[in-house]
Design a protein around this motif. Structure first.
Motif, mmCIF file in Angstrom:
data_model
loop_
_atom_site.group_PDB
_atom_site.id
_atom_site.type_symbol
_atom_site.label_atom_id
_atom_site.label_comp_id
_atom_site.label_asym_id
_atom_site.label_seq_id
_atom_site.Cartn_x
_atom_site.Cartn_y
_atom_site.Cartn_z
ATOM 1 N N ASP A 334 2.176 48.919 76.209
ATOM 2 C CA ASP A 334 2.143 47.682 76.989
ATOM 3 C C ASP A 334 3.547 47.375 77.524
ATOM 4 O O ASP A 334 4.526 47.347 76.763
ATOM 5 N N LEU A 335 3.642 47.148 78.828
ATOM 6 C CA LEU A 335 4.948 46.928 79.451
ATOM 7 C C LEU A 335 5.601 45.650 78.948
ATOM 8 O O LEU A 335 6.820 45.604 78.737
ATOM 9 N N ARG A 336 4.791 44.605 78.749
ATOM 10 C CA ARG A 336 5.379 43.349 78.284
ATOM 11 C C ARG A 336 5.907 43.502 76.854
ATOM 12 O O ARG A 336 7.011 43.029 76.553
ATOM 13 N N GLU A 337 5.153 44.149 75.977
ATOM 14 C CA GLU A 337 5.635 44.358 74.608
ATOM 15 C C GLU A 337 6.932 45.162 74.608
ATOM 16 O O GLU A 337 7.864 44.873 73.850
ATOM 17 N N THR A 338 6.983 46.175 75.464
ATOM 18 C CA THR A 338 8.175 47.030 75.537
ATOM 19 C C THR A 338 9.387 46.233 75.999
ATOM 20 O O THR A 338 10.468 46.291 75.388
ATOM 21 N N MET A 339 9.209 45.473 77.074
ATOM 22 C CA MET A 339 10.330 44.713 77.610
ATOM 23 C C MET A 339 10.719 43.565 76.697
ATOM 24 O O MET A 339 11.912 43.262 76.523
ATOM 25 N N ASP A 340 9.738 42.921 76.076
ATOM 26 C CA ASP A 340 10.031 41.849 75.114
ATOM 27 C C ASP A 340 10.893 42.380 73.971
ATOM 28 O O ASP A 340 11.820 41.704 73.501
ATOM 29 N N LEU A 341 10.589 43.601 73.530
ATOM 30 C CA LEU A 341 11.339 44.201 72.435
ATOM 31 C C LEU A 341 12.791 44.452 72.843
ATOM 32 O O LEU A 341 13.725 44.187 72.070
ATOM 33 N N ALA A 342 12.989 44.949 74.063
ATOM 34 C CA ALA A 342 14.350 45.212 74.546
ATOM 35 C C ALA A 342 15.142 43.915 74.694
ATOM 36 O O ALA A 342 16.304 43.823 74.280
ATOM 37 N N ILE A 343 14.514 42.887 75.269
ATOM 38 C CA ILE A 343 15.205 41.598 75.449
ATOM 39 C C ILE A 343 15.502 40.962 74.104
ATOM 40 O O ILE A 343 16.591 40.403 73.884
ATOM 41 N N SER A 344 14.552 41.039 73.170
ATOM 42 C CA SER A 344 14.762 40.467 71.837
ATOM 43 C C SER A 344 15.919 41.155 71.117
ATOM 44 O O SER A 344 16.715 40.509 70.424
ATOM 45 N N THR A 345 16.023 42.464 71.288
ATOM 46 C CA THR A 345 17.101 43.209 70.634
ATOM 47 C C THR A 345 18.465 42.771 71.153
ATOM 48 O O THR A 345 19.384 42.482 70.370
ATOM 49 N N MET A 346 18.600 42.714 72.469
ATOM 50 C CA MET A 346 19.879 42.283 73.038
ATOM 51 C C MET A 346 20.180 40.831 72.688
ATOM 52 O O MET A 346 21.333 40.454 72.470
ATOM 53 N N SER A 347 19.151 39.989 72.615
ATOM 54 C CA SER A 347 19.348 38.570 72.282
ATOM 55 C C SER A 347 19.751 38.404 70.826
ATOM 56 O O SER A 347 20.600 37.561 70.499
ATOM 57 N N ALA A 348 19.144 39.200 69.932
ATOM 58 C CA ALA A 348 19.528 39.140 68.522
ATOM 59 C C ALA A 348 20.987 39.549 68.360
ATOM 60 O O ALA A 348 21.742 38.939 67.585
ATOM 61 N N MET A 349 21.396 40.598 69.084
ATOM 62 C CA MET A 349 22.788 41.027 69.034
ATOM 63 C C MET A 349 23.724 39.892 69.463
ATOM 64 O O MET A 349 24.782 39.672 68.869
ATOM 65 N N THR A 350 23.320 39.189 70.503
ATOM 66 C CA THR A 350 24.184 38.154 71.081
ATOM 67 C C THR A 350 24.253 36.912 70.207
ATOM 68 O O THR A 350 25.343 36.421 69.879
ATOM 69 N N PHE A 351 23.094 36.384 69.829
ATOM 70 C CA PHE A 351 23.049 35.069 69.186
ATOM 71 C C PHE A 351 23.037 35.116 67.666
ATOM 72 O O PHE A 351 23.464 34.156 67.028
ATOM 73 N N SER A 352 22.553 36.208 67.078
ATOM 74 C CA SER A 352 22.481 36.283 65.618
ATOM 75 C C SER A 352 23.583 37.160 65.024
ATOM 76 O O SER A 352 24.212 36.786 64.045
#
Length: 605
Positions: A334-352
């Motif tokens: 699923d394209l949305r699951e794939t992209m959500d995972l990539a965005i979540s990873t970069m966001s976790a790196m940034t904010f957490s």
């Protein structure tokens, strides 16, 4: 014999003194007379001296060029080439950037941008990375500069296998086949600093592969010229940034030392290996991601595999690029699951974490079918050379800023902007952080005022428009010493993730997903204990109100995102995805509000 008379004797002596007898060997036929030779001697002497000087300079120069090319990877020649172009561009601007030549300013920009692009193309190597660094700030420059730096992303020629052997011999004093069972002479990928070869470890090193043979690995080898060229190339980069600041009268040089430091770290594979291991450790501590994001194992001395600062051995992973839509669909992901995972990873790196992979282009974010979750994607992170650490204070402010944008806390937004040395309208500042039009402060009669400004801008010449743009940018970046250098790479990461989303058709609601992770980071690292007993009734109620407002704002954006997505499905003629429209609106806002013409399509590569 009768002696001659005295008078006759005196006459003979006088005559004999005045006579010049010819030499025993007469001058060659056609030779100039003595008087003519004497007259021509100074001219011939000057000509001879100049010829000799030119010959000496040529021989010495040629010798230095040969030595520099053979033993110094042309490091000096590259710097001289850069200096020549820099001086040429400076003179061009000093002479031709004036009100009298306003109609030729666009041609001036094209000439200068073309020269800078030529230097990058000819010098190659680290200049590609430096070109990318310049490209980060090209959004503030005229259009020809964005086009000149648009080609430097993800493009670099490979070096020969003999040069790869030279790196192994110099660093490890051995041949690749003394470590590996197999080693492909041709690289499978080439970047500006290094290239990757596929290999198989010998039995007993790194465990056993899936097929019972040796472990398949990716061997990253640094191009040998980088070591010799690096410091002079970085000096040239800083010089260009200083020159650009003087030419454009914009605060561009303030980030040069910070970027240079990051470039040095990126060329160290020891540093990259440490980054990879640290990233894997942080992932293991993040429940939301640890099963769905993978960092390939790095083999070192502990695994019996030799490495150096220019050679790194990693686990080989088969996957496709994040933007390979066809392959993802063929795998049933699923394209949305794939992209959500990539965005979540970069966001976790940034904010957490506060530890960020700063080169998230599609080639560094691989995707494969999840090994244990059928039909689900797994993200594979590679190329860990460029990371930045966010200071705790800055990370807290960045989390607070994102949350404040969604609860419309204008005083807090403006306070953070001032702390960062940025004087700008709150609406534009908010939009620049989110990379989407966002209005937090409504101004009375704004539309009417803007119509007048737009008309005035149309009446200005190209020269006047650019002078005004410089004035506005200088005002915006009022205190460059306070501007967090980390914003340079954070902005790049945000734009790259936006571009990745666009390439897949914008399946993810990027802004909302990023904001949710900002809220997680805010809760974990900023607020601490916010119980009723700890903070008091009024503050506790305010927190509850802001939390409700935050969730409500995200819901509104989610509804707008869903509506746009459904409209595209029902009306195929409706052009432009969610991110495309946000980007277009943001570009329009930047143009109308601030006079900046933004075009970041270079990040789509």
């Amino acid at each position: 014999m009768t002696p001659p008379p005295p008078t006759a004797l005196r006459r003979f002596i006088h005559t004999s003194r005045s006579v010049r007898f010819p030499s025993s060997s007469p001058p060659p036929l056609g030779s100039p007379s003595p008087s003519a030779s004497a007259a021509g001697r100074p001219a011939r002497s000057r000509s001879y001296k100049w010829t000799r000087r030119v010959a000496v300079v040529g021989v010495v120069g040629g010798g230095l060029y040969f030595v520099d090319r053979q033993f110094n990877a042309s490091a000096i020649s590259r710097s001289l080439r850069t200096a020549y172009i820099g001086i040429l561009c400076t003179l061009d601007y000093k002479i031709n950037f004036s009100p009298k030549k306003a109609d030729k300013i666009e041609a001036l920009h094209e000439r200068v941008a073309s020269r800078l692009g030529w230097v990058i193309d000819v010098n190659q190597g680290l200049y590609l990375k430096l070109g990318q660094a310049l490209g980060l700030q090209a959004a503030l420059l005229p259009k020809p500069y964005r086009e000149a730096f648009g080609h430097v992303f993800d493009r670099a020629p490979a070096v020969s296998y003999s040069e790869v052997l030279g790196v192994f011999q110099k660093d490890l004093s051995l041949d690749p086949l003394e470590i590996f069972e197999t080693f492909t002479p041709e690289p499978l990928a080439s970047a500006s600093i290094a290239q990757v070869h596929k290999a198989t470890l010998k039995p007993g090193i790194g465990g056993v592969g899936h097929d019972g043979g040796g472990t398949v690995v990716a061997v990253k080898v640094q191009k040998p010229a980088i070591e010799k060229q690096m410091e002079l190339d970085l000096f040239s980069y800083r010089s260009l940034m200083w020159l650009a600041e003087k030419l454009f009268e914009l605060p561009l040089y303030f980030a040069a030392d910070y970027v240079s430091t990051q470039m040095r770290l990126e060329t160290s594979f020891t540093n990259e290996a440490n980054n990879a291991r640290r990233c894997a450790e942080l992932l293991s501590q993040t429940p939301e991601l640890r099963e769905d994001v993978y960092v390939p194992r790095v083999y070192g001395e502990a695994e019996g595999c030799k490495q150096s600062d220019r050679i790194m051995v990693m686990e080989w992973i088969d996957g496709c690029r994040l933007n390979d839509k066809k392959q993802l669909e063929d795998w049933g992901l699923d394209l949305r699951e794939t992209m959500d995972l990539a965005i979540s990873t970069m966001s976790a790196m940034t904010f957490s974490w506060g530890f960020i992979h700063c080169d998230p282009h599609p080639g560094n974010l691989l995707v494969r079918p999840h090994p244990t979750k059928k039909g689900k994607p797994q993200l594979v992170l590679i190329d860990h050379g460029l990371y930045i650490d966010l200071p705790q204070k800055f990370r807290e402010e960045y989390c607070t800023l994102w949350r404040s944008l969604f609860v419309l806390d204008v005083p807090k937004i403006e306070s953070i902007a001032r702390k960062w040395g940025i004087a700008v309208d709150a609406n534009l500042f908010a939009s620049a952080i989110l990379l989407r039009p966002f209005q937090v402060n409504k101004h009375k009669h704004k539309k009417e005022e803007k119509k007048v400004q737009t008309q005035e801008e149309k009446e200005q010449s190209a020269y006047e428009q650019q002078v005004e743009l410089k004035r506005r940018l200088r005002t915006m970046l009022e205190n460059e010493q306070l501007i967090p250098r980390e914003l340079i790479f954070l902005g790049r990461c945000q734009r790259m993730m936006q571009a990745n989303n666009q390439l897949l058709g914008s399946p993810s609601s990027r802004v909302n997903l990023t904001a949710r992770w900002a809220s997680i980071g805010y809760t974990r690292s900023v607020t601490g204990s916010r119980s009723l007993r700890t903070v008091g009734t009024w503050t506790w109620l305010k927190d509850r109100y802001q939390d409700a407002l935050f969730r409500f704002t995200l819901s509104i954006v989610d509804i707008a995102f869903w509506f746009t997505t459904q409209t595209q499905r029902v009306l195929p003629k409706e052009k432009g995805s969610w991110e495309d429209k946000l980007q277009a609106q943001f570009e329009t806002m930047a143009k109308e509000e601030f006079g900046i013409e933004i075009d970041d399509k270079v990040f789509l590569g």
